[in-house]
Design a protein around this motif. Sequence first.
Motif, PDB file in Angstrom:
ATOM      1  N   PHE A   1     -15.403  15.245 -24.679  1.00 53.24           N
ATOM      2  CA  PHE A   1     -16.276  15.172 -25.154  1.00 53.24           C
ATOM      3  C   PHE A   1     -16.752  15.019 -26.857  1.00 53.24           C
ATOM      4  N   PHE A   2     -16.268  15.360 -27.887  1.00 53.99           N
ATOM      5  CA  PHE A   2     -16.277  14.682 -29.224  1.00 53.99           C
ATOM      6  C   PHE A   2     -15.789  13.166 -29.631  1.00 53.99           C
ATOM      7  N   THR A   3     -14.864  12.462 -28.479  1.00 58.89           N
ATOM      8  CA  THR A   3     -14.286  11.768 -28.611  1.00 58.89           C
ATOM      9  C   THR A   3     -15.172  11.186 -27.998  1.00 58.89           C
ATOM     10  N   LYS A   4     -15.086  10.828 -26.826  1.00 58.23           N
ATOM     11  CA  LYS A   4     -16.767  10.048 -26.450  1.00 58.23           C
ATOM     12  C   LYS A   4     -18.192   9.906 -26.685  1.00 58.23           C
ATOM     13  N   ALA A   5     -18.632  10.953 -27.316  1.00 62.72           N
ATOM     14  CA  ALA A   5     -19.554  11.312 -28.871  1.00 62.72           C
ATOM     15  C   ALA A   5     -19.547   9.991 -29.442  1.00 62.72           C
ATOM     16  N   VAL A   6     -18.510  10.227 -30.257  1.00 60.21           N
ATOM     17  CA  VAL A   6     -17.934   9.018 -31.069  1.00 60.21           C
ATOM     18  C   VAL A   6     -18.292   7.544 -30.195  1.00 60.21           C
ATOM     19  N   GLU A   7     -17.796   7.021 -29.592  1.00 58.89           N
ATOM     20  CA  GLU A   7     -18.066   6.255 -28.404  1.00 58.89           C
ATOM     21  C   GLU A   7     -19.819   6.133 -27.805  1.00 58.89           C
ATOM     22  N   CYS A   8     -20.464   6.980 -28.211  1.00 55.32           N
ATOM     23  CA  CYS A   8     -22.201   6.608 -28.178  1.00 55.32           C
ATOM     24  C   CYS A   8     -22.303   6.581 -28.788  1.00 55.32           C
ATOM     25  N   GLY A   9     -21.823   6.329 -29.665  1.00 56.35           N
ATOM     26  CA  GLY A   9     -23.067   6.433 -31.856  1.00 56.35           C
ATOM     27  C   GLY A   9     -23.229   7.899 -32.246  1.00 56.35           C
ATOM     28  N   PHE A  10     -22.288   8.411 -32.301  1.00 55.58           N
ATOM     29  CA  PHE A  10     -22.844   9.671 -32.609  1.00 55.58           C
ATOM     30  C   PHE A  10     -21.880  10.002 -33.875  1.00 55.58           C
ATOM     31  N   SER A  11     -22.095  10.439 -35.177  1.00 47.91           N
ATOM     32  CA  SER A  11     -20.997  11.128 -35.858  1.00 47.91           C
ATOM     33  C   SER A  11     -20.735  12.300 -35.532  1.00 47.91           C
ATOM     34  N   VAL A  12     -19.905  12.564 -35.281  1.00 52.91           N
ATOM     35  CA  VAL A  12     -19.087  14.111 -35.262  1.00 52.91           C
ATOM     36  C   VAL A  12     -18.582  15.096 -36.290  1.00 52.91           C
ATOM     37  N   ASN A  13     -18.701  16.546 -36.672  1.00 49.03           N
ATOM     38  CA  ASN A  13     -18.471  16.859 -38.016  1.00 49.03           C
ATOM     39  C   ASN A  13     -18.388  18.454 -37.018  1.00 49.03           C
ATOM     40  N   ARG A  14     -16.787  19.206 -37.604  1.00 49.28           N
ATOM     41  CA  ARG A  14     -16.988  20.795 -37.851  1.00 49.28           C
ATOM     42  C   ARG A  14     -17.871  21.148 -38.699  1.00 49.28           C
ATOM     43  N   LEU A  15     -18.115  22.299 -38.780  1.00 52.84           N
ATOM     44  CA  LEU A  15     -18.794  23.199 -39.610  1.00 52.84           C
ATOM     45  C   LEU A  15     -18.760  24.008 -39.785  1.00 52.84           C
ATOM     46  N   THR A  16     -17.571  24.798 -39.222  1.00 57.21           N
ATOM     47  CA  THR A  16     -16.590  26.095 -38.894  1.00 57.21           C
ATOM     48  C   THR A  16     -15.718  26.307 -38.991  1.00 57.21           C
ATOM     49  N   ALA A  17     -14.856  27.118 -38.764  1.00 55.13           N
ATOM     50  CA  ALA A  17     -13.464  27.235 -39.026  1.00 55.13           C
ATOM     51  C   ALA A  17     -12.664  27.685 -37.310  1.00 55.13           C
ATOM     52  N   GLY A  18     -11.945  27.286 -36.788  1.00 52.58           N
ATOM     53  CA  GLY A  18     -11.536  27.001 -35.189  1.00 52.58           C
ATOM     54  C   GLY A  18     -10.737  27.185 -34.583  1.00 52.58           C
ATOM     55  N   GLY A  19     -10.292  26.966 -33.548  1.00 51.75           N
ATOM     56  CA  GLY A  19      -8.958  28.168 -32.680  1.00 51.75           C
ATOM     57  C   GLY A  19      -9.114  27.759 -31.570  1.00 51.75           C
ATOM     58  N   PRO A  20      -8.065  28.069 -30.823  1.00 52.57           N
ATOM     59  CA  PRO A  20      -8.211  28.103 -28.879  1.00 52.57           C
ATOM     60  C   PRO A  20      -8.887  29.842 -28.979  1.00 52.57           C
ATOM     61  N   GLU A  21     -10.035  29.441 -28.218  1.00 51.75           N
ATOM     62  CA  GLU A  21     -10.637  30.783 -27.834  1.00 51.75           C
ATOM     63  C   GLU A  21     -11.963  31.312 -28.942  1.00 51.75           C
ATOM     64  N   VAL A  22     -12.008  30.299 -30.229  1.00 55.27           N
ATOM     65  CA  VAL A  22     -13.217  30.767 -30.874  1.00 55.27           C
ATOM     66  C   VAL A  22     -14.387  29.378 -31.183  1.00 55.27           C
TER      67      VAL A  22
END
Length: 251
Positions: free
Chosen positions: A212-233
């Motif tokens: 989704f995030f890769t495709k969002a960039v292709e569709c003209g969106f910038s993408v930023n992660r705002l909080t720390a993450g990991g699997p199942e978080v």
Amino acid sequence: GMNGALREAHLARVARSTGRTTAVRVGEGKTLTLHERPGEAVGGYTWPGGRLLASFILSKKGRKYVEPATQVHNGVVVELGCGVGVVGLALSAAFHECAVLLTDRSEECLDLARQNAVANAGVISGSVAVSRYSWGDADSATVQAMLTDSEVVCGKEKWPTRDCTVTLVLGADVLYTSESVDPLLASLSVLTSDGALVLLSYKQRGSGEARFFTKAVECGFSVNRLTAGGPEVDVIYALRRLSKKNEAVVH
């Protein structure tokens, strides 16, 4: 057969589940009381991703993102897959005068969202509307009609009646299968215009949703992660619709 028996047992359990309420703090001495029906629909209760996104919006960091989007004349905030309405209603309680449209494809969820908006009218400062909407319905006329003609359940006199602009889209736990990627992007593309903000909470469950995030960039969106993450978080992401460069400008 066995499936029939299981289904009957499930229906009996649902019939008994008269629902429950959960409380969400939305500021000094302000609490949302949300009615839930866990047995009835996937979104019939407050998911952790919803609580996370609601608390992010209320945080100092979150307010910096959200505040400008709530102050645009005739601006509308749209929540996709609203479930019981926790995110949209928290935003409505925290920011004055903004118009929030709660959408879901499930009638059961919309009933809950409507009920919760009305029940919390005392802490909601702007206007709240509800509308049935399935992701992937990318017809711009349908979307424009939804924005102007939705059923306003709180603060009717404050709802913008025409030339609405979606300034912010909220989605808590909307990426739980890879099948939702394309319809969700189609909806975000038709709902937003240049500069609009999208805030999502996302928990990686399978391997397919991350595209989704890769495709969002292709569709003209910038993408930023705002909080720390990991699997199942549960993690918060901000997407911003960038202006389409190189397009012919028609005067």
